[in-house]
Design an enzyme around this catalytic site. Structure first.
Site, PDB file in Angstrom:
ATOM      1  N   TYR A  41      55.478 -29.404 -38.204  1.00  0.00           N
ATOM      2  CA  TYR A  41      54.832 -30.594 -37.646  1.00  0.00           C
ATOM      3  C   TYR A  41      55.937 -31.564 -37.236  1.00  0.00           C
ATOM      4  CZ  TYR A  41      50.965 -33.999 -37.498  1.00  0.00           C
ATOM      5  OH  TYR A  41      50.026 -34.923 -37.113  1.00  0.00           O
ATOM      6  N   ARG A  89      50.720 -36.166 -22.992  1.00  0.00           N
ATOM      7  CA  ARG A  89      51.410 -37.152 -23.861  1.00  0.00           C
ATOM      8  C   ARG A  89      51.696 -36.467 -25.191  1.00  0.00           C
ATOM      9  NH1 ARG A  89      50.988 -38.311 -28.488  1.00  0.00           N
ATOM     10  NH2 ARG A  89      49.207 -39.647 -28.855  1.00  0.00           N
ATOM     11  N   LYS A 119      48.901 -28.473 -35.264  1.00  0.00           N
ATOM     12  CA  LYS A 119      47.767 -29.187 -35.887  1.00  0.00           C
ATOM     13  C   LYS A 119      46.888 -28.189 -36.632  1.00  0.00           C
ATOM     14  CE  LYS A 119      48.326 -33.495 -34.368  1.00  0.00           C
ATOM     15  NZ  LYS A 119      48.255 -34.746 -35.103  1.00  0.00           N
ATOM     16  N   GLU A 146      43.623 -33.783 -28.514  1.00  0.00           N
ATOM     17  CA  GLU A 146      44.944 -34.135 -29.035  1.00  0.00           C
ATOM     18  C   GLU A 146      45.923 -34.400 -27.899  1.00  0.00           C
ATOM     19  OE1 GLU A 146      45.445 -34.116 -32.562  1.00  0.00           O
ATOM     20  OE2 GLU A 146      47.197 -35.266 -31.936  1.00  0.00           O
ATOM     21  N   ASP A 147      46.628 -35.479 -28.010  1.00  0.00           N
ATOM     22  CA  ASP A 147      47.746 -35.788 -27.115  1.00  0.00           C
ATOM     23  C   ASP A 147      47.368 -35.747 -25.633  1.00  0.00           C
ATOM     24  OD1 ASP A 147      48.995 -36.104 -29.500  1.00  0.00           O
ATOM     25  OD2 ASP A 147      50.693 -34.798 -29.089  1.00  0.00           O
ATOM     26  N   ASP A 188      41.974 -37.292 -32.092  1.00  0.00           N
ATOM     27  CA  ASP A 188      42.829 -37.500 -33.259  1.00  0.00           C
ATOM     28  C   ASP A 188      43.761 -38.698 -33.086  1.00  0.00           C
ATOM     29  OD1 ASP A 188      43.993 -36.790 -35.724  1.00  0.00           O
ATOM     30  OD2 ASP A 188      45.605 -35.741 -34.684  1.00  0.00           O
ATOM     31  N   ASP A 189      44.270 -38.883 -31.885  1.00  0.00           N
ATOM     32  CA  ASP A 189      45.237 -39.975 -31.674  1.00  0.00           C
ATOM     33  C   ASP A 189      44.571 -41.338 -31.760  1.00  0.00           C
ATOM     34  OD1 ASP A 189      47.569 -38.269 -31.044  1.00  0.00           O
ATOM     35  OD2 ASP A 189      46.211 -37.590 -29.477  1.00  0.00           O
ATOM     36  N   ASN A 232      56.089 -41.070 -32.936  1.00  0.00           N
ATOM     37  CA  ASN A 232      56.674 -39.761 -33.227  1.00  0.00           C
ATOM     38  C   ASN A 232      57.351 -39.212 -31.982  1.00  0.00           C
ATOM     39  OD1 ASN A 232      55.526 -39.594 -35.872  1.00  0.00           O
ATOM     40  ND2 ASN A 232      53.546 -39.185 -34.917  1.00  0.00           N
ATOM     41  N   ASN A 241      50.691 -40.837 -41.017  1.00  0.00           N
ATOM     42  CA  ASN A 241      50.419 -39.843 -39.974  1.00  0.00           C
ATOM     43  C   ASN A 241      48.993 -39.330 -40.114  1.00  0.00           C
ATOM     44  OD1 ASN A 241      50.389 -37.159 -38.568  1.00  0.00           O
ATOM     45  ND2 ASN A 241      52.477 -37.797 -38.125  1.00  0.00           N
TER      46      ASN A 241
HETATM   47  N1  LIG Z   1      51.626 -41.676 -36.718  1.00  0.00           N
HETATM   48  C1  LIG Z   1      50.598 -41.083 -36.157  1.00  0.00           C
HETATM   49  O1  LIG Z   1      49.735 -40.487 -36.821  1.00  0.00           O
HETATM   50  C2  LIG Z   1      50.449 -41.145 -34.686  1.00  0.00           C
HETATM   51  C3  LIG Z   1      51.462 -41.585 -33.899  1.00  0.00           C
HETATM   52  N2  LIG Z   1      51.312 -41.636 -32.551  1.00  0.00           N
HETATM   53  C4  LIG Z   1      52.472 -42.018 -31.769  1.00  0.00           C
HETATM   54  O2  LIG Z   1      52.242 -43.258 -31.145  1.00  0.00           O
HETATM   55  C5  LIG Z   1      52.933 -43.279 -29.910  1.00  0.00           C
HETATM   56  C6  LIG Z   1      51.969 -43.741 -28.846  1.00  0.00           C
HETATM   57  O3  LIG Z   1      50.884 -42.849 -28.744  1.00  0.00           O
HETATM   58  P1  LIG Z   1      49.611 -43.260 -27.851  1.00  0.00           P
HETATM   59  O4  LIG Z   1      49.107 -44.572 -28.246  1.00  0.00           O
HETATM   60  O5  LIG Z   1      48.696 -42.119 -27.862  1.00  0.00           O
HETATM   61  O6  LIG Z   1      50.296 -43.346 -26.415  1.00  0.00           O
HETATM   62  P2  LIG Z   1      49.801 -44.180 -25.166  1.00  0.00           P
HETATM   63  O7  LIG Z   1      50.544 -43.661 -24.008  1.00  0.00           O
HETATM   64  O8  LIG Z   1      48.337 -44.238 -25.127  1.00  0.00           O
HETATM   65  O9  LIG Z   1      50.314 -45.656 -25.483  1.00  0.00           O
HETATM   66  C7  LIG Z   1      51.650 -46.032 -25.454  1.00  0.00           C
HETATM   67  C8  LIG Z   1      51.704 -47.535 -25.375  1.00  0.00           C
HETATM   68  O10 LIG Z   1      53.043 -47.946 -25.506  1.00  0.00           O
HETATM   69  C9  LIG Z   1      53.293 -48.928 -24.502  1.00  0.00           C
HETATM   70  N3  LIG Z   1      54.721 -48.974 -24.213  1.00  0.00           N
HETATM   71  C10 LIG Z   1      55.499 -48.065 -23.622  1.00  0.00           C
HETATM   72  N4  LIG Z   1      56.754 -48.475 -23.595  1.00  0.00           N
HETATM   73  C11 LIG Z   1      56.778 -49.691 -24.178  1.00  0.00           C
HETATM   74  C12 LIG Z   1      57.780 -50.640 -24.452  1.00  0.00           C
HETATM   75  N5  LIG Z   1      59.039 -50.420 -24.123  1.00  0.00           N
HETATM   76  N6  LIG Z   1      57.433 -51.762 -25.086  1.00  0.00           N
HETATM   77  C13 LIG Z   1      56.158 -51.998 -25.433  1.00  0.00           C
HETATM   78  N7  LIG Z   1      55.170 -51.145 -25.221  1.00  0.00           N
HETATM   79  C14 LIG Z   1      55.485 -50.003 -24.593  1.00  0.00           C
HETATM   80  C15 LIG Z   1      52.450 -48.492 -23.327  1.00  0.00           C
HETATM   81  O11 LIG Z   1      52.299 -49.579 -22.456  1.00  0.00           O
HETATM   82  P3  LIG Z   1      51.342 -49.543 -21.180  1.00  0.00           P
HETATM   83  O12 LIG Z   1      49.934 -49.592 -21.744  1.00  0.00           O
HETATM   84  O13 LIG Z   1      51.679 -50.776 -20.444  1.00  0.00           O
HETATM   85  O14 LIG Z   1      51.636 -48.260 -20.477  1.00  0.00           O
HETATM   86  C16 LIG Z   1      51.186 -48.079 -24.058  1.00  0.00           C
HETATM   87  O15 LIG Z   1      50.380 -49.196 -24.299  1.00  0.00           O
HETATM   88  C17 LIG Z   1      53.494 -41.876 -29.703  1.00  0.00           C
HETATM   89  O16 LIG Z   1      54.837 -41.867 -30.044  1.00  0.00           O
HETATM   90  C18 LIG Z   1      52.743 -41.026 -30.674  1.00  0.00           C
HETATM   91  O17 LIG Z   1      53.529 -39.965 -31.157  1.00  0.00           O
HETATM   92  C19 LIG Z   1      50.141 -41.310 -31.943  1.00  0.00           C
HETATM   93  C20 LIG Z   1      49.103 -40.835 -32.684  1.00  0.00           C
HETATM   94  C21 LIG Z   1      49.207 -40.665 -34.097  1.00  0.00           C
HETATM   95  C1  LIG Z   2      50.709 -37.532 -34.981  1.00  0.00           C
HETATM   96  C2  LIG Z   2      50.160 -37.463 -33.659  1.00  0.00           C
HETATM   97  O1  LIG Z   2      49.022 -37.069 -33.468  1.00  0.00           O
HETATM   98  C3  LIG Z   2      50.964 -37.887 -32.542  1.00  0.00           C
HETATM   99  O2  LIG Z   2      52.057 -38.375 -32.736  1.00  0.00           O
HETATM  100  O3  LIG Z   2      50.484 -37.751 -31.420  1.00  0.00           O
HETATM  101 MG   LIG Z   3      48.664 -36.579 -31.456  1.00  0.00          MG
END
Ligand SMILES: NC(=O)C1=CN([C@@H]2O[C@H](COP(=O)(O)OP(=O)(O)OC[C@H]3O[C@@H](n4cnc5c(N)ncnc54)[C@H](OP(=O)(O)O)[C@@H]3O)[C@@H](O)[C@H]2O)C=CC1
Ligand SMILES: CC(=O)C(=O)O
Ligand SMILES: [Mg+2]
Length: 588
Positions: free
Chosen positions: A111, A164, A182, A254-255, A277-278, A418, A462
């Site tokens: 993972y 993504r 997953k 997912e993603d 999931d996200d 991540n 996570n």
């Molecule tokens: N810990 C966990 O369980 C999980 C972690 N994640 C992680 O979270 C991260 C985001 O995932 P997700 O929300 O799905 O992705 P999205 O693409 O939906 O969202 C990313 C966000 O980050 C913003 N962004 C990008 N660059 C910058 C910057 N330099 N400064 C400020 N904001 C910025 C984007 O802005 P804009 O809207 O303007 O494009 C957007 O709002 C990933 O790394 C993912 O791995 C996700 C799911 C689960």
């Molecule tokens: C953990 C997860 O689902 C992600 O980073 O997208």
């Molecule tokens: Mg994910």
């Protein structure tokens, strides 16, 4: 005389019947039945594989030891990933046992973070089918394609379109590593049986130019298909999955990129047994950690002020759950929303900003002048809880962290992005710049940190704490739909399992080593919610839900082939000679 190949019926301890028309060698070649050198002498003889294996007979425990030896001797984590993938391809029970009994050392490999690297190198790593590739060109024939999958009783599908992948962006078909990873956790952490799990890669092309130019790329070499054609394919897939395996087949999205994630969730949440999931899994795990943090700070959620760095799927999912929690604490929706601020790639999320905004973040847009510098935004908001989900490393700078420590006795800092290379800050930075006062969690694991003689063991925020249990619960009670309330319940269940010892060590989550137990409790909570809201179809409702869940979980112990002795059909053979057969009978 050689007894001819026939039906082998081996009854495992969980009474799962393996119905196989196989020669002995096929039993070795099949990862589901293979036991490697753990086939006993009688089994080797009756299956006609005597001599195909070295003479030593190993127990599964001895095999675990040997595998761990190989594991630790690998030069890199990617080599460890490849070693484990090879084991999964050869001997499934051993693979799942080793992962489930060594979660702390195995999860960073199967993972995040290593799975991210594995996706980036997927063209080199791919060996054999471990899921389905459904492409945009399969439109109109998706059901036929699904029919090629050899398992009849799929219960859980994880699907991505690879746009993504973690915080690594558009990896196209290389994203297949994520559903595979997953679903490995569905089994290792949630006890869902492996033959019930199906990873799907929805290949609609990629906009990643590097991949399109990469000789090792294994997906469609075309730009992403978007718009109605994309939607038709997703629609057809959702329909075909449930046509093939039943209306209650669990489908985890997912993603998917932000533009599709919430949109598809809204479209399908009421029609299928599905979740994103996200959005929902991440909201569940973040809420769990934040609920646990309240026990340290002595506050209620409504006493906090939140700032998100990132306003995408993960951030908005969490924010929406925080609002629900604060409403439960007694705030109006308006009051709750007013406590949540967001910052994205275009700066502070405010109502009249030049870039405008799309999607769910609009709910949190404030009536405030536009700011596009995060450190300035932080000074304006002065949050007590700072949550990063922006896939941008290092945005929680020393200044940001020091300010959080200046304004708060126990600043809560979550760096959820991540893999590790995208984390908003490291655990060491979080503890160092807050004099060890931070309540910290991260999406990918960090080693313990020592500050002035105190050891901090940060928890991993996570969604892996949430989705295996929700998936297990939804499957075993045949849920028709999965509501947000399931994830709220899962969050509370997880938070309740955080002990005082965990908190004293700086951990807002139970240790990963207890994650199977957490999955069982979350499965029970999921089932309870399923009966409360009428979405569970299993009738009658199990009285002892925990015992019921446990009875449905995968058993890592090997199936014994010996019961065939007592139910030896006349025509049975397995290539065993009469002599081998009588030797076998003498020995048992
Ligand atoms: N810990 C966990 O369980 C999980 C972690 N994640 C992680 O979270 C991260 C985001 O995932 P997700 O929300 O799905 O992705 P999205 O693409 O939906 O969202 C990313 C966000 O980050 C913003 N962004 C990008 N660059 C910058 C910057 N330099 N400064 C400020 N904001 C910025 C984007 O802005 P804009 O809207 O303007 O494009 C957007 O709002 C990933 O790394 C993912 O791995 C996700 C799911 C689960
Ligand atoms: C953990 C997860 O689902 C992600 O980073 O997208
Ligand atoms: Mg994910």
């Amino acid at each position: 005389m050689v007894r001819s190949t026939s039906l082998l019926r081996a009854v495992s301890k969980d009474h799962h019947i393996l119905g196989l028309r196989s020669r002995g060698i096929d039993i070795i070649r099949n990862p589901r039945t293979n036991k490697g050198m753990a086939f006993t002498l009688p089994e080797r003889q009756v299956l006609g594989i005597h001599g195909l294996l070295p003479p030593t007979v190993l127990t599964q425990e001895e095999q675990l030891y040997r595998t761990m030896q190989s594991f630790t001797r690998q030069p890199t984590d990617l080599d460890r990933y490849i070693l484990l993938a090879g084991l999964q391809d050869r001997n499934e029970k051993l693979f799942y046992r080793i992962v489930s009994e060594n979660v702390e050392s195995m999860m960073p490999i199967v993972y995040t973070p290593t799975v991210g690297l594995a996706c980036q190198r997927f063209g080199l790593i791919y060996r054999r089918p471990r899921g389905l590739f459904v492409t945009i060109h399969d439109r109109g024939h998706v059901f036929e394609l699904l029919s090629n999958w050899p398992e009849e009783s799929v219960k859980a599908v994880v699907v991505t379109d690879g746009e993504r992948i973690l915080g690594l962006g558009d990896l196209g078909a290389f994203g297949m590593g994520i559903p595979i990873g997953k679903l490995a956790l569905y089994t290792a952490l949630g006890g869902v049986k492996p033959h019930q799990c199906l990873p799907i890669m929805l290949d609609v092309g990629t906009d990643n130019e590097d991949l399109l130019d990469n000789k090792l790329y294994i997906g469609l070499r075309q730009k992403r298909e978007r718009g109605p054609v994309y939607d038709e394919l997703v629609d057809e897939l959702m329909h075909a999955i449930t046509e093939r395996w039943g209306a209650n087949t669990l489908i985890q999205h997912e993603d998917f990129a932000n533009a599709n994630a919430q949109r598809l969730l809204d479209k399908y949440q009421q029609r299928y047994c599905m979740f994103n999931d996200d959005i929902q899994g991440t909201a569940g795990v973040a809420l769990a950690g934040l609920l646990a943090s309240l026990r340290v700070s002595g506050k209620q959620m409504k006493d906090h002020k939140f700032l998100f760095q990132g306003a995408g799927s993960a951030a908005c999912g969490i924010a929406n759950f925080l609002v629900l929690q604060m409403i439960e604490d007694g705030l109006t929706e308006e009051e709750a929303v007013s406590r949540v601020w967001m910052n994205d790639a275009d700066g502070l999320v405010v109502q009249d900003r030049p870039a405008g905004m799309s999607g769910t973040k609009a709910r949190f847009a404030k009536d405030h002048p536009h700011l596009n510098n995060f450190e300035d935004a932080l000074e304006i908001v002065k949050p007590s809880i700072l949550i990063g989900a922006c896939a941008t490393a290092g945005v929680f700078t020393e200044k940001v962290l020091k300010n959080m420590a200046l304004w708060n006795e126990r600043p809560v800092i979550f760096a959820l992005s991540n893999p590790t290379s995208k984390a908003e800050c490291t655990a060491e930075e979080a503890y160092t710049h807050t004099e060890g006062r931070a309540l910290f969690a991260s999406g990918s694991p960090f080693d313990p940190v020592t500050i002035d003689g105190t050891i901090f063991r940060p928890g991993q925020g996570n969604n892996a704490y949430i989705f295996p249990g929700v998936g297990l619960g939804a499957i075993v009670c045949g849920m028709r739909r999965i509501s947000d309330k399931v994830f709220l319940r899962a969050a509370r269940t997880c938070a309740d399992m955080v002990t005082e010892l965990d908190l004293s060590q700086g951990r807002l989550y139970p240790p990963l080593s207890s994650i199977r137990e957490i999955s069982v409790r979350i499965a029970v909570a999921t089932i309870q919610e399923g009966y409360d809201d009428g979405s569970a179809t299993l009738d009658p409702e199990p009285r002892d839900k925990e015992a019921f869940v446990k009875s449905k979980m995968y058993d890592f112990r090997y199936d014994s082939f010996l019961p065939i002795l007592y139910d030896w059909p006349e025509e049975a053979g397995f290539q065993a000679t009469d002599q081998q057969f009588s030797n076998f009978r003498d020995m048992t």
